[in-house]
Design an enzyme around this catalytic site. Structure first.
Site, PDB file in Angstrom:
ATOM      1  N   GLY A 143       0.802  -1.010  -0.011  1.00  7.95           N
ATOM      2  CA  GLY A 143       0.186   0.004  -0.028  1.00  7.95           C
ATOM      3  C   GLY A 143       0.838   1.293   0.037  1.00  7.95           C
ATOM      4  N   LYS A 173      19.091  11.616  -3.742  1.00  4.64           N
ATOM      5  CA  LYS A 173      20.067  12.935  -3.572  1.00  4.64           C
ATOM      6  C   LYS A 173      21.332  12.605  -2.795  1.00  4.64           C
ATOM      7  CE  LYS A 173      18.548  17.273  -3.401  1.00  4.64           C
ATOM      8  NZ  LYS A 173      18.249  17.888  -4.412  1.00  4.64           N
ATOM      9  N   ARG A 180       1.192  -5.097  -6.023  1.00  2.41           N
ATOM     10  CA  ARG A 180       1.310  -6.298  -5.286  1.00  2.41           C
ATOM     11  C   ARG A 180       1.850  -7.315  -6.433  1.00  2.41           C
ATOM     12  NH1 ARG A 180      -2.919  -3.929  -1.574  1.00  2.41           N
ATOM     13  NH2 ARG A 180      -1.663  -3.381   0.209  1.00  2.41           N
ATOM     14  N   ASP A 190       6.018  -5.254   6.029  1.00  2.00           N
ATOM     15  CA  ASP A 190       6.968  -6.569   6.350  1.00  2.00           C
ATOM     16  C   ASP A 190       6.552  -7.682   5.111  1.00  2.00           C
ATOM     17  OD1 ASP A 190       4.328  -7.036   7.235  1.00  2.00           O
ATOM     18  OD2 ASP A 190       4.716  -8.599   8.706  1.00  2.00           O
ATOM     19  N   SER A 235       6.847  -6.988   1.933  1.00  3.95           N
ATOM     20  CA  SER A 235       7.905  -6.329   0.922  1.00  3.95           C
ATOM     21  C   SER A 235       9.153  -6.709   1.586  1.00  3.95           C
ATOM     22  CB  SER A 235       7.888  -4.922   0.745  1.00  3.95           C
ATOM     23  OG  SER A 235       6.278  -4.593   0.303  1.00  3.95           O
ATOM     24  N   THR A 238       4.197   2.551   5.458  1.00  5.39           N
ATOM     25  CA  THR A 238       2.826   2.187   5.408  1.00  5.39           C
ATOM     26  C   THR A 238       2.363   3.184   6.612  1.00  5.39           C
ATOM     27  OG1 THR A 238       1.206   0.752   6.429  1.00  5.39           O
ATOM     28  CG2 THR A 238       3.521   0.459   7.383  1.00  5.39           C
ATOM     29  N   ASP A 261      -0.098   2.316   8.469  1.00  6.04           N
ATOM     30  CA  ASP A 261      -0.637   1.379   9.655  1.00  6.04           C
ATOM     31  C   ASP A 261       0.200   1.362  10.928  1.00  6.04           C
ATOM     32  OD1 ASP A 261      -2.532   0.661   7.579  1.00  6.04           O
ATOM     33  OD2 ASP A 261      -1.599  -1.266   7.258  1.00  6.04           O
ATOM     34  N   ARG A 294      -5.341  -2.118   8.890  1.00  3.21           N
ATOM     35  CA  ARG A 294      -5.320  -3.635   8.528  1.00  3.21           C
ATOM     36  C   ARG A 294      -5.446  -4.236   9.936  1.00  3.21           C
ATOM     37  NH1 ARG A 294      -1.592  -6.442   4.182  1.00  3.21           N
ATOM     38  NH2 ARG A 294      -1.361  -4.248   3.469  1.00  3.21           N
ATOM     39  N   GLY A 350      -9.747  13.510  20.704  1.00  2.17           N
ATOM     40  CA  GLY A 350     -10.810  13.618  21.809  1.00  2.17           C
ATOM     41  C   GLY A 350     -11.834  12.736  21.434  1.00  2.17           C
ATOM     42  N   GLY A 351     -11.650  11.515  20.858  1.00  2.00           N
ATOM     43  CA  GLY A 351     -12.732  10.530  20.771  1.00  2.00           C
ATOM     44  C   GLY A 351     -13.561  10.002  22.082  1.00  2.00           C
ATOM     45  N   LEU A 407     -23.587  16.144  23.876  1.00  2.00           N
ATOM     46  CA  LEU A 407     -24.420  16.139  22.724  1.00  2.00           C
ATOM     47  C   LEU A 407     -23.906  15.187  21.526  1.00  2.00           C
ATOM     48  CD1 LEU A 407     -25.324  19.922  22.498  1.00  2.00           C
ATOM     49  CD2 LEU A 407     -26.345  18.316  23.538  1.00  2.00           C
ATOM     50  N   HIS A 408     -22.966  14.674  21.722  1.00  2.00           N
ATOM     51  CA  HIS A 408     -22.412  13.694  20.554  1.00  2.00           C
ATOM     52  C   HIS A 408     -21.531  12.843  21.008  1.00  2.00           C
ATOM     53  CE1 HIS A 408     -18.889  16.295  21.231  1.00  2.00           C
ATOM     54  NE2 HIS A 408     -18.409  15.233  20.719  1.00  2.00           N
TER      55      HIS A 408
HETATM   56  P1  ADP Z   1       3.335  -5.064   2.674  1.00  2.00           P
HETATM   57  O1  ADP Z   1       4.810  -4.986   2.264  1.00  2.00           O
HETATM   58  O2  ADP Z   1       2.673  -3.755   2.816  1.00  2.00           O
HETATM   59  O3  ADP Z   1       3.311  -5.976   3.859  1.00  2.00           O
HETATM   60  P2  ADP Z   1       2.058  -7.028   0.924  1.00  2.00           P
HETATM   61  O4  ADP Z   1       2.223  -8.042   2.276  1.00  2.00           O
HETATM   62  O5  ADP Z   1       1.018  -6.903   0.137  1.00  2.00           O
HETATM   63  O6  ADP Z   1       2.525  -5.649   1.594  1.00  2.00           O
HETATM   64  O7  ADP Z   1       3.457  -7.334   0.235  1.00  2.00           O
HETATM   65  C1  ADP Z   1       3.868  -6.605  -1.021  1.00  2.00           C
HETATM   66  C2  ADP Z   1       4.466  -7.617  -1.909  1.00  2.00           C
HETATM   67  O8  ADP Z   1       5.733  -8.127  -1.425  1.00  2.00           O
HETATM   68  C3  ADP Z   1       3.992  -8.808  -2.263  1.00  2.00           C
HETATM   69  O9  ADP Z   1       2.978  -8.492  -3.303  1.00  2.00           O
HETATM   70  C4  ADP Z   1       4.995  -9.764  -3.139  1.00  2.00           C
HETATM   71  O10 ADP Z   1       5.319  -9.148  -4.276  1.00  2.00           O
HETATM   72  C5  ADP Z   1       5.836  -9.357  -1.867  1.00  2.00           C
HETATM   73  N1  ADP Z   1       6.014 -10.498  -0.882  1.00  2.00           N
HETATM   74  C6  ADP Z   1       5.265 -10.453   0.316  1.00  2.00           C
HETATM   75  N2  ADP Z   1       5.144 -11.809   0.985  1.00  2.00           N
HETATM   76  C7  ADP Z   1       6.115 -12.376   0.331  1.00  2.00           C
HETATM   77  C8  ADP Z   1       7.033 -13.452   0.620  1.00  2.00           C
HETATM   78  N3  ADP Z   1       6.519 -14.476   1.547  1.00  2.00           N
HETATM   79  N4  ADP Z   1       7.591 -14.272  -0.404  1.00  2.00           N
HETATM   80  C9  ADP Z   1       8.009 -13.316  -1.412  1.00  2.00           C
HETATM   81  N5  ADP Z   1       7.577 -11.930  -1.675  1.00  2.00           N
HETATM   82  C10 ADP Z   1       6.564 -11.566  -0.681  1.00  2.00           C
HETATM   83  O1  F6P Z   2      -1.796  -1.346   4.545  1.00  2.00           O
HETATM   84  C1  F6P Z   2      -2.237  -0.201   4.067  1.00  2.00           C
HETATM   85  C2  F6P Z   2      -3.756  -0.400   3.937  1.00  2.00           C
HETATM   86  O2  F6P Z   2      -4.256   1.031   3.670  1.00  2.00           O
HETATM   87  C3  F6P Z   2      -4.320  -1.050   5.199  1.00  2.00           C
HETATM   88  O3  F6P Z   2      -4.612  -0.134   6.340  1.00  2.00           O
HETATM   89  C4  F6P Z   2      -5.709  -1.287   4.475  1.00  2.00           C
HETATM   90  O4  F6P Z   2      -6.328  -2.448   5.197  1.00  2.00           O
HETATM   91  C5  F6P Z   2      -5.095  -1.912   3.014  1.00  2.00           C
HETATM   92  O5  F6P Z   2      -3.956  -1.235   3.050  1.00  2.00           O
HETATM   93  C6  F6P Z   2      -6.189  -1.627   2.202  1.00  2.00           C
HETATM   94  O6  F6P Z   2      -5.576  -2.267   0.935  1.00  2.00           O
HETATM   95  P1  F6P Z   2      -6.028  -1.801  -0.638  1.00  2.00           P
HETATM   96  O7  F6P Z   2      -5.247  -0.663  -1.021  1.00  2.00           O
HETATM   97  O8  F6P Z   2      -5.810  -2.898  -1.333  1.00  2.00           O
HETATM   98  O9  F6P Z   2      -7.654  -1.530  -0.572  1.00  2.00           O
END
Ligand code: ADP
Ligand code: F6P
Length: 321
Positions: free
Chosen positions: A11, A25, A72, A103, A105, A126, A128, A172, A186-187, A215-216
């Protein structure tokens, strides 16, 4: 190391562009060449690789999204495709790679490194904030500010109509965005996946608030909790106030990166280039307690100590009563 490459994966997040710019750079300053890979691992596989020049960097410091595009790529989990991708790098003499993503990636990068000897450095990008080994991820702060802006607007209308609004935020499986936005905005209630949530308790809180003249109610709900319309249904059975649900969605992923995200991205990218210049790889960069730190890249999925989210949750919970 004279030639390195950079990609964004998973993402997108505000600040990814700032990281790209800073890495290029700094690398250019050190006399290195940086190749951009479009569409993450998909582009590595499809040979969408080009030498980044100053024109590409112009103006991107303040742009949300990622100028390198992201995708992806499920094929990258297959060693056969990783070999093709690695060959595309080696043919150009590229020895090092900076991966900005989550993680998943990092796992791809780690395998590429172990199987094909490419030195890899991971930068946490990310919204997240769900990566172990750094206090904050690139994009989290900008996203938090987007949510705070939304909360202000929602509170106006919630107050006028004396309503309860459930606000679903991204993350996520992580509750960081919900916890931080609840505290800073202030939720009046919070539900996150890291704890047992009680709709009964939430309903009680709402009734108490109304008894004391409020009120909310703005209730932050992390998407990882599950289907928000199930939450809405259950809550409606327990309260007499009108309940509305707002899913903030992908608005949270865009926007110009905050100063804090730009600084974080820059510090981390500079470190990544310094590591590759020194021939080091297999690491992820983080910022912990203000210091730029490195961990083995596998720390992102093997490490256990995440940030202090549960401590902050307790504050959010107390303050929302
Ligand atoms: P993020 O990096 O945000 O956790 P994803 O889990 O969607 O997002 O992973 C992004 C990309 O990283 C995947 O589409 C894939 O190309 C690669 N990837 C993820 N997990 C693995 C894995 N176990 N082995 C090899 N490549 C991976
Ligand atoms: O990991 C970033 C994120 O925006 C999460 O917060 C969310 O669950 C997911 O990606 C949404 O993914 P997509 O862009 O595939 O709808």
């Amino acid at each position: 190391m004279r030639r390195i490459a950079i990609l964004t994966s998973g993402g997108d997040a505000p600040g990814m562009n700032t990281a790209i710019r800073a890495a290029v750079k700094m690398a250019q300053y050190k006399g290195m060449e940086v190749y951009g890979i479009r569409r993450g691992y998909h582009g590595m596989l499809m040979d969408e690789i080009f030498l980044i020049d100053s024109r590409f960097l112009s103006g991107i410091i303040e742009k949300g999204g990622t100028a390198l595009l992201t995708a992806r790529c499920p094929e990258f989990k297959d060693p056969k495709y990783r070999a093709i991708a690695a060959e595309n790098l080696k043919r150009r003499g590229i020895e090092g790679l900076i991966v900005i993503g989550g993680d998943g990636s990092y796992r791809g990068a780690d395998l590429l490194s172990k199987e094909h000897g490419i030195k890899v450095v991971g930068l946490p990008g990310t919204i997240d904030n769900d990566i172990i080994g750094t206090d904050y991820t690139i994009g989290f702060d900008t996203c938090l500010n987007t949510i705070l802006d939304a909360i202000s607007k929602l509170r106006d209308t919630a107050t006028s109509h004396e309503r309860t609004i459930l606000v679903e935020v991204m993350g996520r499986r992580a509750g960081d965005l919900a916890v931080h936005s609840c505290i800073c905005g202030g939720g009046d209630g919070i539900l996150i996946p890291e704890v047992e949530n009680s709709i009964e308790m939430l309903a009680f809180q709402i009734k108490q608030r109304r008894n004391t003249g409020r009120l909310h109610d703005i209730v932050l709900v992390a998407e990882g909790v599950g289907n928000i319309f199930d939450v809405e249904k259950e809550l409606k059975e327990k309260v007499t106030t009108e309940v509305r649900t707002v899913i903030l969605g992908h608005i949270q992923r865009g926007g110009t990166p905050s100063g804090r995200d730009r600084m974080l991205a820059t510090q981390m990218a500079v470190k990544a280039v310094e590591l590759l210049e020194a021939g080091e790889g297999g690491v992820m960069v983080g910022v912990e307690r203000g210091d730029v730190v490195t961990h083995p890249i596998s720390y992102a999925w093997e490490g256990t100590k995440r940030n202090n989210i549960l401590d902050l949750y307790r504050i959010a919970d107390i303050f929302s009563r």
